[in-house]
Design a protein around this motif. Structure first.
Motif, mmCIF file in Angstrom:
data_model
loop_
_atom_site.group_PDB
_atom_site.id
_atom_site.type_symbol
_atom_site.label_atom_id
_atom_site.label_comp_id
_atom_site.label_asym_id
_atom_site.label_seq_id
_atom_site.Cartn_x
_atom_site.Cartn_y
_atom_site.Cartn_z
ATOM 1 N N THR A 3 0.726 -0.922 -0.173
ATOM 2 C CA THR A 3 0.126 -0.015 -0.049
ATOM 3 C C THR A 3 0.798 1.360 0.027
ATOM 4 N N ALA A 4 0.526 2.049 -0.880
ATOM 5 C CA ALA A 4 1.197 3.401 -0.854
ATOM 6 C C ALA A 4 0.666 4.610 0.088
ATOM 7 N N MET A 5 1.541 5.291 0.907
ATOM 8 C CA MET A 5 0.949 6.276 1.834
ATOM 9 C C MET A 5 1.739 7.298 1.370
ATOM 10 N N GLU A 38 4.332 -1.099 7.655
ATOM 11 C CA GLU A 38 5.257 -1.368 6.299
ATOM 12 C C GLU A 38 4.561 -1.321 5.206
ATOM 13 N N VAL A 39 4.300 0.295 4.986
ATOM 14 C CA VAL A 39 3.669 0.689 3.493
ATOM 15 C C VAL A 39 4.918 1.428 2.766
ATOM 16 N N ASN A 40 4.632 1.715 1.483
ATOM 17 C CA ASN A 40 5.335 2.383 0.610
ATOM 18 C C ASN A 40 5.132 3.903 0.851
ATOM 19 N N ARG A 41 6.197 4.439 1.524
ATOM 20 C CA ARG A 41 5.986 5.950 2.009
ATOM 21 C C ARG A 41 6.261 6.895 0.709
ATOM 22 N N ALA A 112 -3.775 3.032 -2.120
ATOM 23 C CA ALA A 112 -3.124 4.039 -1.924
ATOM 24 C C ALA A 112 -3.884 4.923 -0.947
ATOM 25 N N PHE A 113 -3.195 5.533 0.206
ATOM 26 C CA PHE A 113 -3.902 6.209 0.981
ATOM 27 C C PHE A 113 -3.034 7.840 1.229
ATOM 28 N N LEU A 303 -6.439 -1.858 4.052
ATOM 29 C CA LEU A 303 -6.006 -1.339 2.772
ATOM 30 C C LEU A 303 -4.705 -2.307 2.589
ATOM 31 N N MET A 304 -3.934 -2.507 3.596
ATOM 32 C CA MET A 304 -2.743 -3.385 3.398
ATOM 33 C C MET A 304 -3.134 -4.846 3.115
ATOM 34 N N LYS A 305 -4.111 -5.511 4.110
ATOM 35 C CA LYS A 305 -4.370 -6.797 3.942
ATOM 36 C C LYS A 305 -5.013 -7.099 2.551
#
Length: 308
Positions: A3-5, A38-41, A112-113, A303-305
């Motif tokens: 997931t992108a944040m 653990e998201v894609n920042r 993405a969030f 979202l990550m799940k």
């Protein structure tokens, strides 16, 4: 893929008066709570004026620039304020929405969030209001339709206040389905079931004060989800407001944190079914800091799940 944040420190430079509910601490608490995930920042870019002009006229941008104070704060209305950092924050919020759409549709992220402020869903075509300057969710939808060439996009707004701005911006857009649930009566006074848009692509779901997550779940299962399936969007955009929480000071719904997790999970399941899991979410309201942080965490974890 993760997931992108998307966020930016500029979103912390929009300063409102002492005691104002839409305050810097909202985003500070959200970012602190999401820090272990653990998201894609991703650094939220500034939106280009051409992006903003998809939904707001040049005269609107000019008016905001003229109103921007060199120091201190200025009121645009009784609720909506500007400080020297406000426009940069708003441009980052809009830029985050655009970049999130680009990432999800470009295959860089499954969903993405956008952790940004000020929020956006009350900003009408030519009127800032309700703490909002740019209609970020509507902008994301128009960017997906016009820039990426999608045929159908859905926006789902579960903020406790009606997204009158998103409704105004998408009223004549037959390629976009807007589904919005909100407490009625409550600010801004719109959101009745008979407000259906120029092409019957708006579904308002009024919820009575004091109602809880059980009623919300039933209403979404009976009304929102069938409309989404029938519309078959190629992307789902979420206006993620968390002020329907029982602890929020600005409204009278009684949702729990797990209700936000449920509606997020169900929307992600529908996205898997309808549009390869493609979901873009952008932060709207939520004014009790603990309830906001816990609910955003539950939202992003779902979202990550779904991204796995």
């Amino acid at each position: 893929m993760k997931t992108a944040m998307l966020t930016h420190a500029d979103c912390l430079t929009h300063v409102t008066p002492e005691g104002h509910p839409e305050r810097v601490a909202r985003l500070e608490h959200v970012l602190h709570t999401l820090e272990p995930l653990e998201v894609n920042r991703v650094t939220a870019p500034m939106a280009a004026d051409d992006d903003i002009l998809r939904i707001h006229p040049e005269s609107y941008l000019d008016g905001l620039r003229r109103a921007l104070p060199a120091d201190g704060q200025v009121a645009l209305d009784g609720d909506t304020w500007m400080s020297p950092g406000t426009l940069n924050a708003a441009y980052r919020g809009a830029g985050a929405a655009v970049r999130a759409v680009d990432m999800v549709l470009g295959g860089e992220a499954p969903n993405a969030f956008a952790a940004v402020r000020p929020p956006g869903h009350h900003a009408e075509t030519e009127t800032p209001m309700g703490f909002c300057l740019f209609g970020n969710a509507a902008l994301a939808a128009k960017h997906a339709l016009d820039h990426h060439g999608l045929s159908r996009v859905a926006v789902v707004d579960f903020d406790v206040h009606h997204g009158n701005g998103t409704q105004d911006l998408l009223w004549d857009e037959q390629r976009a389905l807007l589904i919005t649930s909100q407490q009625i009566p409550l600010f801004p006074g719109t959101g009745r079931a008979n407000e259906t848009g120029a092409y019957d692509t708006i579904l308002n779901i009024p919820l009575p004060p004091g109602s809880d997550g059980a009623l919300m779940r039933q209403e979404y299962q009976d009304k929102a989800f069938p409309r989404l399936r029938a519309f078959a969007p190629e992307l789902i955009i979420i206006s993620a407001g968390f002020d329907a929480h029982v602890d929020d000071p600005l409204a009278n719904l009684e949702w729990q944190t797990e209700d936000f997790a449920w509606v997020t999970a169900e929307l992600c399941k529908l996205a898997d079914e309808l549009c390869d899991g493609r979901v873009v979410s952008t932060l709207e309201g939520g004014y009790d800091l603990h309830a906001l942080s816990a609910s955003v965490l539950a939202h992003v974890q779902e979202l990550m799940k779904a991204a796995k």
